[in-house]
Write a protein that holds these residues in place. Sequence first.
Motif, PDB file in Angstrom:
ATOM      1  N   SER A 167       0.822  -1.200   0.000  1.00 40.36           N
ATOM      2  CA  SER A 167       0.000   0.000   0.000  1.00 40.36           C
ATOM      3  C   SER A 167       0.857   1.251   0.000  1.00 40.36           C
ATOM      4  O   SER A 167       1.911   1.297   0.629  1.00 40.36           O
ATOM      5  CB  SER A 167      -0.866   0.042   1.257  1.00 40.36           C
ATOM      6  OG  SER A 167      -2.044  -0.658   1.059  1.00 40.36           O
ATOM      7  N   SER A 208      -0.699   5.947   4.044  1.00 39.23           N
ATOM      8  CA  SER A 208      -2.070   5.965   4.527  1.00 39.23           C
ATOM      9  C   SER A 208      -2.085   6.636   5.897  1.00 39.23           C
ATOM     10  O   SER A 208      -1.181   6.435   6.715  1.00 39.23           O
ATOM     11  CB  SER A 208      -2.599   4.540   4.639  1.00 39.23           C
ATOM     12  OG  SER A 208      -3.880   4.539   5.213  1.00 39.23           O
ATOM     13  N   TYR A 263      -9.205   1.985  -0.846  1.00 38.07           N
ATOM     14  CA  TYR A 263      -9.043   1.809  -2.296  1.00 38.07           C
ATOM     15  C   TYR A 263     -10.350   1.978  -3.052  1.00 38.07           C
ATOM     16  O   TYR A 263     -10.419   1.731  -4.240  1.00 38.07           O
ATOM     17  CB  TYR A 263      -8.433   0.442  -2.600  1.00 38.07           C
ATOM     18  CG  TYR A 263      -7.012   0.371  -2.129  1.00 38.07           C
ATOM     19  CD1 TYR A 263      -6.037   1.151  -2.712  1.00 38.07           C
ATOM     20  CD2 TYR A 263      -6.672  -0.431  -1.052  1.00 38.07           C
ATOM     21  CE1 TYR A 263      -4.740   1.108  -2.260  1.00 38.07           C
ATOM     22  CE2 TYR A 263      -5.384  -0.476  -0.607  1.00 38.07           C
ATOM     23  CZ  TYR A 263      -4.419   0.305  -1.210  1.00 38.07           C
ATOM     24  OH  TYR A 263      -3.134   0.268  -0.748  1.00 38.07           O
TER      25      TYR A 263
END
Length: 132
Positions: free
Chosen positions: A79, A82, A124
Amino acid sequence: MKIQGKMFMWLSLFFLAMAVVYGLWSKEPVGTTALFLSFGLSIMIGFYLGFTARRVDVGAQDNKEADVADDAGEVGFFSPHSWQPLSLAAGGALAFAGVAIGWWLMYFSAPLLLIGLWGWVFEYYRGENRTQ
Protein backbone atom coordinates in the motif's frame (compact mmCIF):
# COMPACT_ATOMS: atom_id res chain seq x y z
CA MET A 1 7.97 -22.74 2.95
CA LYS A 2 8.60 -26.21 4.25
CA ILE A 3 11.72 -25.18 6.13
CA GLN A 4 9.93 -22.29 7.88
CA GLY A 5 7.13 -24.63 8.95
CA LYS A 6 9.64 -27.10 10.36
CA MET A 7 11.49 -24.31 12.16
CA PHE A 8 8.31 -23.14 13.87
CA MET A 9 7.38 -26.71 14.81
CA TRP A 10 10.79 -27.22 16.43
CA LEU A 11 10.44 -23.83 18.13
CA SER A 12 7.04 -24.87 19.50
CA LEU A 13 8.58 -28.03 20.99
CA PHE A 14 11.26 -25.87 22.61
CA PHE A 15 8.60 -23.56 24.06
CA LEU A 16 6.66 -26.54 25.39
CA ALA A 17 9.71 -28.03 27.08
CA MET A 18 10.70 -24.67 28.55
CA ALA A 19 7.14 -24.04 29.77
CA VAL A 20 7.08 -27.36 31.61
CA VAL A 21 10.55 -26.90 33.11
CA TYR A 22 9.89 -23.28 34.04
CA GLY A 23 6.48 -24.07 35.50
CA LEU A 24 7.78 -26.90 37.67
CA TRP A 25 10.92 -25.07 38.75
CA SER A 26 9.61 -21.57 39.44
CA LYS A 27 5.93 -22.21 40.24
CA GLU A 28 5.24 -18.77 38.77
CA PRO A 29 1.96 -18.74 36.80
CA VAL A 30 2.42 -15.67 34.58
CA GLY A 31 5.67 -16.73 32.91
CA THR A 32 4.45 -20.30 32.57
CA THR A 33 1.26 -19.10 30.90
CA ALA A 34 3.25 -16.86 28.56
CA LEU A 35 5.45 -19.79 27.54
CA PHE A 36 2.43 -22.03 26.93
CA LEU A 37 0.84 -19.28 24.84
CA SER A 38 4.10 -18.94 22.88
CA PHE A 39 3.93 -22.70 22.28
CA GLY A 40 0.40 -22.37 20.97
CA LEU A 41 1.19 -19.44 18.71
CA SER A 42 4.30 -21.01 17.23
CA ILE A 43 2.54 -24.32 16.57
CA MET A 44 -0.28 -22.45 14.79
CA ILE A 45 2.22 -20.62 12.58
CA GLY A 46 4.17 -23.82 11.92
CA PHE A 47 1.00 -25.71 11.01
CA TYR A 48 -0.12 -22.92 8.68
CA LEU A 49 3.25 -22.74 6.91
CA GLY A 50 3.42 -26.52 6.56
CA PHE A 51 -0.19 -26.68 5.34
CA THR A 52 0.44 -23.92 2.79
CA ALA A 53 3.73 -25.46 1.63
CA ARG A 54 1.87 -28.56 0.45
CA ARG A 55 -0.37 -26.49 -1.81
CA VAL A 56 2.13 -24.12 -3.44
CA ASP A 57 5.09 -24.72 -5.70
CA VAL A 58 8.47 -25.45 -4.18
CA GLY A 59 10.24 -22.21 -3.42
CA ALA A 60 13.91 -21.40 -3.74
CA GLN A 61 14.33 -21.60 0.04
CA ASP A 62 13.41 -25.31 -0.07
CA ASN A 63 16.07 -26.12 -2.69
CA LYS A 64 19.53 -26.69 -1.21
CA GLU A 65 21.20 -25.92 -4.56
CA ALA A 66 19.40 -22.58 -5.07
CA ASP A 67 21.07 -19.20 -5.39
CA VAL A 68 19.78 -15.92 -3.99
CA ALA A 69 18.80 -14.81 -7.50
CA ASP A 70 16.43 -17.79 -7.82
CA ASP A 71 14.06 -16.16 -5.36
CA ALA A 72 14.01 -12.82 -7.18
CA GLY A 73 10.88 -11.39 -8.70
CA GLU A 74 7.74 -9.57 -7.72
CA VAL A 75 7.14 -9.78 -4.00
CA GLY A 76 3.60 -8.42 -3.93
CA PHE A 77 1.52 -5.28 -3.63
CA PHE A 78 2.35 -2.80 -0.90
CA SER A 79 0.00 0.00 0.00
CA PRO A 80 1.03 3.59 -0.55
CA HIS A 81 1.05 5.98 2.38
CA SER A 82 -2.07 5.97 4.53
CA TRP A 83 -3.29 8.06 7.46
CA GLN A 84 -5.55 5.32 8.79
CA PRO A 85 -2.97 3.63 11.05
CA LEU A 86 -2.57 6.93 12.91
CA SER A 87 -6.26 6.93 13.81
CA LEU A 88 -6.11 3.25 14.78
CA ALA A 89 -3.04 3.83 16.95
CA ALA A 90 -4.63 6.80 18.73
CA GLY A 91 -7.85 4.86 19.29
CA GLY A 92 -5.96 1.80 20.49
CA ALA A 93 -3.84 3.88 22.86
CA LEU A 94 -6.95 5.49 24.32
CA ALA A 95 -8.64 2.08 24.63
CA PHE A 96 -5.71 0.60 26.52
CA ALA A 97 -5.49 3.71 28.67
CA GLY A 98 -9.19 3.25 29.34
CA VAL A 99 -8.48 -0.13 30.89
CA ALA A 100 -6.07 1.50 33.35
CA ILE A 101 -7.81 4.85 33.93
CA GLY A 102 -11.49 4.17 33.50
CA TRP A 103 -13.91 2.53 31.11
CA TRP A 104 -15.46 5.91 30.27
CA LEU A 105 -12.44 6.56 28.04
CA MET A 106 -13.74 3.89 25.66
CA TYR A 107 -16.42 6.36 24.52
CA PHE A 108 -13.64 8.48 23.03
CA SER A 109 -11.56 5.62 21.66
CA ALA A 110 -14.36 3.74 19.89
CA PRO A 111 -15.05 6.47 17.28
CA LEU A 112 -11.33 6.77 16.51
CA LEU A 113 -11.04 3.02 16.12
CA LEU A 114 -14.12 2.80 13.92
CA ILE A 115 -13.03 5.72 11.72
CA GLY A 116 -9.56 4.24 11.28
CA LEU A 117 -10.87 0.77 10.57
CA TRP A 118 -13.50 2.01 8.13
CA GLY A 119 -10.95 4.19 6.33
CA TRP A 120 -8.41 1.39 6.10
CA VAL A 121 -10.88 -1.13 4.71
CA PHE A 122 -12.28 1.26 2.12
CA GLU A 123 -9.18 3.29 1.23
CA TYR A 124 -9.04 1.81 -2.30
CA TYR A 125 -12.68 2.62 -3.01
CA ARG A 126 -12.29 6.40 -2.94
CA GLY A 127 -9.70 9.12 -3.44
CA GLU A 128 -6.50 9.03 -5.46
CA ASN A 129 -5.81 5.31 -4.81
CA ARG A 130 -9.22 4.23 -6.09
CA THR A 131 -7.95 2.41 -9.18
CA GLN A 132 -5.12 0.43 -7.58
